[in-house]
Design an enzyme around this catalytic site. Structure first.
Site, PDB file in Angstrom:
ATOM      1  CG  ASN A  65      -1.782   1.173   1.366  1.00  0.00           C
ATOM      2  OD1 ASN A  65      -1.748   2.059   0.422  1.00  0.00           O
ATOM      3  ND2 ASN A  65      -2.733   1.130   2.212  1.00  0.00           N
ATOM      4  NE  ARG A  84      -6.192   1.719  -0.020  1.00  0.00           N
ATOM      5  CZ  ARG A  84      -6.093   2.816   0.258  1.00  0.00           C
ATOM      6  NH1 ARG A  84      -5.052   3.111   0.911  1.00  0.00           N
ATOM      7  NH2 ARG A  84      -7.159   3.529   0.484  1.00  0.00           N
ATOM      8  CG  HIS A 117     -13.040   2.821   3.391  1.00  0.00           C
ATOM      9  ND1 HIS A 117     -13.524   3.698   3.896  1.00  0.00           N
ATOM     10  CD2 HIS A 117     -11.636   3.223   3.448  1.00  0.00           C
ATOM     11  CE1 HIS A 117     -13.025   4.437   4.697  1.00  0.00           C
ATOM     12  NE2 HIS A 117     -11.670   4.134   4.258  1.00  0.00           N
ATOM     13  CG  HIS A 146     -13.992   0.904   6.707  1.00  0.00           C
ATOM     14  ND1 HIS A 146     -12.992   0.086   6.346  1.00  0.00           N
ATOM     15  CD2 HIS A 146     -13.133   2.089   7.377  1.00  0.00           C
ATOM     16  CE1 HIS A 146     -11.846   0.168   6.564  1.00  0.00           C
ATOM     17  NE2 HIS A 146     -11.868   1.441   7.099  1.00  0.00           N
ATOM     18  N   GLY A 149     -13.189   4.505  10.661  1.00  0.00           N
ATOM     19  CA  GLY A 149     -11.739   4.792  11.172  1.00  0.00           C
ATOM     20  C   GLY A 149     -11.381   6.206  10.858  1.00  0.00           C
ATOM     21  CG  ASN A 150      -7.567   8.112  11.502  1.00  0.00           C
ATOM     22  OD1 ASN A 150      -7.961   8.518  12.601  1.00  0.00           O
ATOM     23  ND2 ASN A 150      -6.151   7.295  11.634  1.00  0.00           N
ATOM     24  NE  ARG A 205     -10.131  11.906   4.604  1.00  0.00           N
ATOM     25  CZ  ARG A 205      -9.943  10.479   4.186  1.00  0.00           C
ATOM     26  NH1 ARG A 205     -11.059   9.908   3.973  1.00  0.00           N
ATOM     27  NH2 ARG A 205      -8.910   9.757   4.571  1.00  0.00           N
ATOM     28  CG  ASP A 228      -7.419   8.862  18.605  1.00  0.00           C
ATOM     29  OD1 ASP A 228      -6.398   8.290  18.161  1.00  0.00           O
ATOM     30  OD2 ASP A 228      -8.309   8.187  19.330  1.00  0.00           O
ATOM     31  N   GLY A 231     -10.972   1.079  12.672  1.00  0.00           N
ATOM     32  CA  GLY A 231     -10.713   1.226  14.087  1.00  0.00           C
ATOM     33  C   GLY A 231     -11.847   1.884  15.231  1.00  0.00           C
ATOM     34  CB  ILE A 232     -14.482   4.388  15.116  1.00  0.00           C
ATOM     35  CG1 ILE A 232     -13.374   5.591  15.136  1.00  0.00           C
ATOM     36  CG2 ILE A 232     -15.668   4.602  15.804  1.00  0.00           C
ATOM     37  CD1 ILE A 232     -13.884   6.765  14.279  1.00  0.00           C
ATOM     38  CG  ASN A 284     -10.780  -1.278  18.489  1.00  0.00           C
ATOM     39  OD1 ASN A 284     -10.892  -2.401  18.748  1.00  0.00           O
ATOM     40  ND2 ASN A 284     -10.280  -0.860  17.280  1.00  0.00           N
ATOM     41  CD  GLU A 305      -8.983  -1.480   3.979  1.00  0.00           C
ATOM     42  OE1 GLU A 305      -8.577  -1.353   4.986  1.00  0.00           O
ATOM     43  OE2 GLU A 305      -9.286  -0.517   2.932  1.00  0.00           O
TER      44      GLU A 305
HETATM   45  P1  ADP Z   1      -7.484   4.383   9.089  1.00  0.00           P
HETATM   46  O1  ADP Z   1      -8.677   5.010   8.724  1.00  0.00           O
HETATM   47  O2  ADP Z   1      -6.309   5.632   9.337  1.00  0.00           O
HETATM   48  O3  ADP Z   1      -7.027   3.095   8.829  1.00  0.00           O
HETATM   49  P2  ADP Z   1      -8.216   3.058  11.864  1.00  0.00           P
HETATM   50  O4  ADP Z   1      -9.223   2.345  11.256  1.00  0.00           O
HETATM   51  O5  ADP Z   1      -7.056   2.638  12.408  1.00  0.00           O
HETATM   52  O6  ADP Z   1      -7.720   4.406  10.908  1.00  0.00           O
HETATM   53  O7  ADP Z   1      -9.193   3.836  12.777  1.00  0.00           O
HETATM   54  C1  ADP Z   1      -8.397   5.004  13.858  1.00  0.00           C
HETATM   55  C2  ADP Z   1      -9.549   5.367  14.686  1.00  0.00           C
HETATM   56  O8  ADP Z   1     -10.122   4.350  15.455  1.00  0.00           O
HETATM   57  C3  ADP Z   1      -9.233   6.693  15.661  1.00  0.00           C
HETATM   58  O9  ADP Z   1     -10.246   7.441  15.638  1.00  0.00           O
HETATM   59  C4  ADP Z   1      -9.042   5.823  16.799  1.00  0.00           C
HETATM   60  O10 ADP Z   1      -9.468   6.628  17.919  1.00  0.00           O
HETATM   61  C5  ADP Z   1     -10.295   4.769  16.691  1.00  0.00           C
HETATM   62  N1  ADP Z   1      -9.961   3.735  17.895  1.00  0.00           N
HETATM   63  C6  ADP Z   1      -8.892   2.869  17.881  1.00  0.00           C
HETATM   64  N2  ADP Z   1      -8.995   2.076  18.879  1.00  0.00           N
HETATM   65  C7  ADP Z   1     -10.050   2.579  19.684  1.00  0.00           C
HETATM   66  C8  ADP Z   1     -10.726   2.187  20.921  1.00  0.00           C
HETATM   67  N3  ADP Z   1     -10.253   1.520  21.709  1.00  0.00           N
HETATM   68  N4  ADP Z   1     -11.913   2.997  21.334  1.00  0.00           N
HETATM   69  C9  ADP Z   1     -12.155   4.051  20.324  1.00  0.00           C
HETATM   70  N5  ADP Z   1     -11.460   4.421  19.270  1.00  0.00           N
HETATM   71  C10 ADP Z   1     -10.704   3.787  18.885  1.00  0.00           C
END
Ligand code: ADP
Length: 400
Positions: A7, A91, A181, A209, A211-212, A242, A284, A332-333, A336, A385
């Site tokens: 990637n 990718r 994505h 999906h 995440g960031n 964004r 974050d 990530g969100i 988690n 991915e």
């Molecule tokens: P990217 O889009 O860069 O791949 P990720 O999928 O890794 O990003 O997601 C990053 C996001 O996931 C951040 O906002 C981070 O705070 C959130 N995140 C990761 N772990 C946790 C957690 N335990 N609780 C809440 N949010 C989380």
């Protein structure tokens, strides 16, 4: 069969070496700050060995040499020869309307990715550099495959992907919704079907999906019907930095009154907005949830906006598909953030959805988080991915 998944960003290169016999990761790592001072390479192997190098990386070719060295020699050696790597899967962010599936790299494919650079100026040129550097390091004979981020979205109907502007102009500049994505959304629905032992035919699934970068997709019969990202990954949900969807007139208003150039406007919307812009301190989600719990009003607003927008997209896509059977959280969100899932799902009672709070109290694992009597199943499925890219690469090289 071993597949190397790559990637490439404009100044970064992430890799994973995957053993396709059991779909396990053998080694992974990343090169950062390519072409700028302070280059850095790090990686680890599945058996726990790690490396970390501060080294100048003037270009992607040098970075690829470092990856090759890390795989072949030193403390983190995992292969004896490059011949053990059957193929490389890349990718690629933007395949425009030209590609609706992964393909083997040919000079023509590289020319097409280059032509599409106008739509992804930060990504496509970097992907080409990555492919060319890979050829230099691994040789012409090593098959390379490109997996397009938007290919899965190529099934969107025209009335979904079109913008309401004069169509001649839209066509002239290839301006339309493409989505992003896609590799993740496709992986999620396929994994869901695999787990349930069902065909995707006849299913209505909403994949989130988060995440960031975040996007939500409506998938009917296993095919993308609509997705929240658009011409670029800026559209849709509020994200880390964004803005997500914003009235285009607000953009031209700000541009005029702040005297921004187009580049400054783009930087503002892509890098300074979203959770970061609204909270004023962090992109974050973890930081924002923590600050919200400590009474920070801006963090509350930022997180409320995200919760609300996820619900709104789920409602809209349920209407778009005339129903929904399953909702999947990933990223990530999504994987988690327990409070995010709770805030979203608890307000979806009108759909007959019931949250299993005990099941929701988990992070990063594949689990159903709705109750057995919920009208719609809700799942957390960690996305993968890289594995999806490796699978496509394997499938294509086996046809050679
Ligand atoms: P990217 O889009 O860069 O791949 P990720 O999928 O890794 O990003 O997601 C990053 C996001 O996931 C951040 O906002 C981070 O705070 C959130 N995140 C990761 N772990 C946790 C957690 N335990 N609780 C809440 N949010 C989380």
């Amino acid at each position: 069969m071993k597949i190397l998944v790559i990637n490439c960003g404009s100044s970064s290169l992430k890799y994973q070496l995957i053993d396709m016999d059991n779909e396990s990761v053998i080694a992974k790592g990343l090169c950062e700050r390519i072409g700028i001072d302070g280059g850095h390479v790090e990686g680890k192997t599945s058996d726990g060995r790690e490396y970390d190098l501060e080294i100048n990386l003037p270009n992607h070719t040098v970075a690829f040499h470092k990856v090759k060295d890390a795989l072949l020699e030193g403390d983190c050696k995992v292969i004896d020869s490059l011949d053990e790597i059957t193929a490389i899967g890349h990718r690629v962010v933007q395949g425009g309307a030209l590609y609706n599936q992964s393909v083997i790299v040919t000079p023509e494919v590289i020319r097409d990715i280059d032509k599409l650079s106008a739509l992804a100026p930060l990504h496509n040129p970097a992907h080409i550099q990555g492919i060319n550097a890979c050829t230099e390091v691994f040789g012409n004979e090593k098959p390379q495959v490109v997996v397009f981020d938007n290919a899965f979205h190529s099934t969107m109907p025209k009335y979904v992907y079109s913008f309401a502007i004069p169509q001649e102009l839209a066509k002239k500049h290839a301006v339309r919704k493409y989505g992003a994505h896609g590799t993740s959304h496709k992986y999620l629905v396929e994994r869901y079907a695999e787990m349930k032992g069902i065909s995707l035919e006849g299913t209505k699934i909403i994949t989130c999906h988060l995440g960031n970068g975040s996007s939500i997709t409506a998938v009917k019969d296993g095919k993308c019907m609509d997705t929240s990202m658009s011409l670029t990954p800026l559209d849709g949900l509020i994200m880390g930095t964004r803005s997500g969807s914003i009235d285009a007139s607000a953009v031209t208003f700000l541009q005029e009154h702040e005297h921004w150039t187009p580049e400054e406007t783009s930087e503002f919307l892509n890098k300074k907005s979203g959770l970061l812009g609204v909270s004023g301190f962090s992109s974050d989600m973890r930081d924002n949830i923590e600050a919200r719990n400590n009474g920070d009003e801006n963090a509350k607003l930022a997180t409320d906006m995200l919760f609300y927008q996820i619900r709104k997209f789920i409602g809209a896509y349920t209407a778009a598909m005339n129903g929904v059977d399953a909702i999947i959280f990933a990223g990530g969100i999504g994987e988690n953030s327990i409070p995010t899932r709770e805030a979203v799902i608890k307000e979806l009672g009108w759909l007959g959805i019931k949250l299993n709070e005990e099941a929701n109290d988990c992070r990063g694992k594949e689990i159903k988080i709705s109750t057995d009597d919920s009208a719609v199943e809700v799942w957390v499925i960690p996305t993968n991915e890289e594995l999806a890219i490796a699978r496509d690469t394997k499938r294509l090289v086996e046809t050679l």
